[in-house]
Structure formats: C-alpha cells, structure tokens
Scaffold this motif. Sequence first.
Motif, PDB file in Angstrom:
ATOM      1  N   LYS A 242      -5.806  -4.506   3.189  1.00 11.95           N
ATOM      2  CA  LYS A 242      -6.288  -5.034   4.453  1.00 11.95           C
ATOM      3  C   LYS A 242      -6.650  -6.515   4.329  1.00 11.95           C
ATOM      4  O   LYS A 242      -6.470  -7.291   5.282  1.00 11.95           O
ATOM      5  N   THR A 247      -0.521  -4.121   7.457  1.00  8.86           N
ATOM      6  CA  THR A 247      -0.717  -3.326   8.678  1.00  8.86           C
ATOM      7  C   THR A 247      -1.136  -1.908   8.322  1.00  8.86           C
ATOM      8  O   THR A 247      -0.950  -1.440   7.186  1.00  8.86           O
ATOM      9  N   ASP A 248      -1.694  -1.199   9.333  1.00 12.86           N
ATOM     10  CA  ASP A 248      -2.070   0.194   9.117  1.00 12.86           C
ATOM     11  C   ASP A 248      -0.847   1.053   8.798  1.00 12.86           C
ATOM     12  O   ASP A 248      -0.942   2.014   8.032  1.00 12.86           O
ATOM     13  N   ARG A 252      -0.553   3.316   5.598  1.00 14.58           N
ATOM     14  CA  ARG A 252      -0.415   4.736   5.843  1.00 14.58           C
ATOM     15  C   ARG A 252       0.797   5.347   5.144  1.00 14.58           C
ATOM     16  O   ARG A 252       0.813   6.530   4.821  1.00 14.58           O
ATOM     17  N   ASN A 326      -5.107   8.472   9.423  1.00 17.73           N
ATOM     18  CA  ASN A 326      -5.555   7.657  10.556  1.00 17.73           C
ATOM     19  C   ASN A 326      -7.073   7.654  10.679  1.00 17.73           C
ATOM     20  O   ASN A 326      -7.694   6.630  10.976  1.00 17.73           O
ATOM     21  N   ILE A 329      -8.603   5.757   7.282  1.00 18.09           N
ATOM     22  CA  ILE A 329      -8.316   4.335   7.196  1.00 18.09           C
ATOM     23  C   ILE A 329      -9.142   3.565   8.222  1.00 18.09           C
ATOM     24  O   ILE A 329      -9.622   2.470   7.969  1.00 18.09           O
ATOM     25  N   ALA A 330      -9.310   4.160   9.401  1.00 15.51           N
ATOM     26  CA  ALA A 330     -10.128   3.506  10.429  1.00 15.51           C
ATOM     27  C   ALA A 330     -11.577   3.388   9.994  1.00 15.51           C
ATOM     28  O   ALA A 330     -12.284   2.455  10.423  1.00 15.51           O
TER      29      ALA A 330
END
Length: 335
Positions: A242, A247-248, A252, A326, A329-330
């Motif tokens: 990050k 990017t996510d 992911r 998801n 990671i958030a």
Amino acid sequence: MAQKPNQRGATRESIKATKHHWPARSSFSLGKYLRQHQATLTESFMRLVSYPLSSVMTVMVIAIALSLPGGLYVLLKNVQSVTDQWEQQSVITLYLFPGLEDTQALALSHRISAQADVASVEYISKEEGLRYFEQSSGYEQILSSLPENPLPIVLRVIPREVVDVTTLPNLQALRDQLAAQQEVEYAELDAQWLQRLANILSFGQRFSYALSVLLVVAVFLIVGNTIRMAVESRRDEVLVMKLVGATDGYIRRPFLYMGFWFGVLGGFFASLCILLLSWWVSTPAERLIDSYQSGFELQTFNADEIVLCLTISAFVGVIGSWIAVNRHIANIELQ
C-alpha cells in the motif's frame, strides 16, 4: 536545531507523494498480464507447499466436506438407475360388490377391456377365487363348511403402460377411474411400493440439496478463516504494498489464487475419496446385484462430474477468499 518528528508507519501525505512520483503506466500488454497471473498462481501454490501440515489439514477438511454430498449424490444416482430398470407389467385388481350378478360383472369386464389404455382383463369368478384361496391358505375344510361363498368377483386389469416412476401417475389415474365404476367396491394398484420408493428418492434429493448447501457454507467459512490468517501473517507486506501505491486488486490477487488452490485441491481429493469408496463397495454390490440376476452396473463419478466438482470447489474457494480478503485488507489502514 529543530528536532525531526518521529513518524511510525506511513502517512497519507507520504502516500500521496509516492503516488505522485509513481511512473506512468505503460500500454496494456496481454502477454505481460498473463505472465503476472501465472507467476502469482505459482507463488501461491509454493506458499501452500511451504506450510505442508496446515495446508494439508485445510485441504482434507474441505475434501471431506465436499465428499459427503458427492457420495450421497452417487448413491441416489445408483438407486435411480435401479428403479429405471424395474419396468414390469402392473396389475389393477378390482373387487366387485358381493351381490353383483355374473352378467353385470362380464359386462363391466367388456367395457373395461375396450378402453385404449387397457391391455387385457382377467375375469375371476367367485368359485375360482375360492379354489385359489383354499390352495394357498390350506383351510379347505373350514372353507367348505361355510354356507355360501363369501368371496366377490374379481377383475384383474392389465394396463398397456409398464410401471415405473414416470408412468405411475397415469396408472393411479386409471385406478381411480376404474374405482369410480358403480360395480366396483375397491380397486388396488400393485405399484404402491414404487410410489413409496419415489417418495424416498424425493426425500433423499432434498436432503442432499440441504446437506450440500450447509457443507458449501462450511467450506466458505474454512477458506475464509484460512485466508484471514494468511492476510494477518502478511500484514507488514500488505502495508508495504500500500505504501508504494499498489492497488487493492494487486494485493488481493495472491490470496484469491490461494483460495483457488484450496478449492481445487479439496475438490480433487473429494473426487478421489468418492472413487475409492465406490471401488471399495463395488465387490459386495456386484454380488448383491448378481443374486437378483440384474444387469445393473454400479455407477460412480464420471469425467464430467469430476470436472463439475472441481469447478464448484474452485469457485467456492475463490468466492470465500474474496470475501475474507476484501474485509481484512480494508481493515489494514496506513497511519
């Protein structure tokens, strides 16, 4: 001289600055994109290999969870195959009222035999029924002492359709239609066992569907918990990615492939368990089938069903890992 403030972790300003100096993306290349996914797929598999004990335990739990509904499906498929081969001529027995005259019974027999869905009608008089009952029961002396014959006239109606699960509703409709005749006291269809078997199969199918849903949810939870621990173990790595502006979707990707491997390997070992179990029970099953002189062959997973099992298990693994990644990671926020 002013002292520089101590900063722990990355700040949002440093992220913006890093992203500002991040080199512009080059034009999209399909070959490079596929090579990146291939490298990530290989890396995810090697990570599973690097932790063999935990990976094997997770895969085998998924395999057992998937093999239970798969084995029940194979069992129902074999039972359904047996019932499909049990095609035989059905008989509807009509018991007429005791006081009915022979002429009325014969007229009813002719009317029924003229129907398009009736193959033949066998007329059994009171005397023939009494003789058969004496021979089968062994109470000749008791029956001969009766003042009159208590048995009714019987008509054995043989429909044109053979009895199986698909034709059973038509046969029941024919029985109800014959039972509505004013000369008939009671009508019996000798295929009630098939209706009971159909009900058992319907119950088994619904039970299989319910069990499959519950075990698929269990696989979701297993994969999700495993991926959650993997994300937590690589928390610092996610923070660094990050920091440099990944990017996510890029973060992911390896976790999704890890879920894919869990699903595929679990589906593979589940199919292998079902094949081994079918092979193990094949010998006593063949002996049982031979005793009934039937041409039935024991069925197991075929190639299409194995591919379907692998596809479903891979899909479940990817979706379970997607949900877990998801969410976690958030929760990993930069300071």
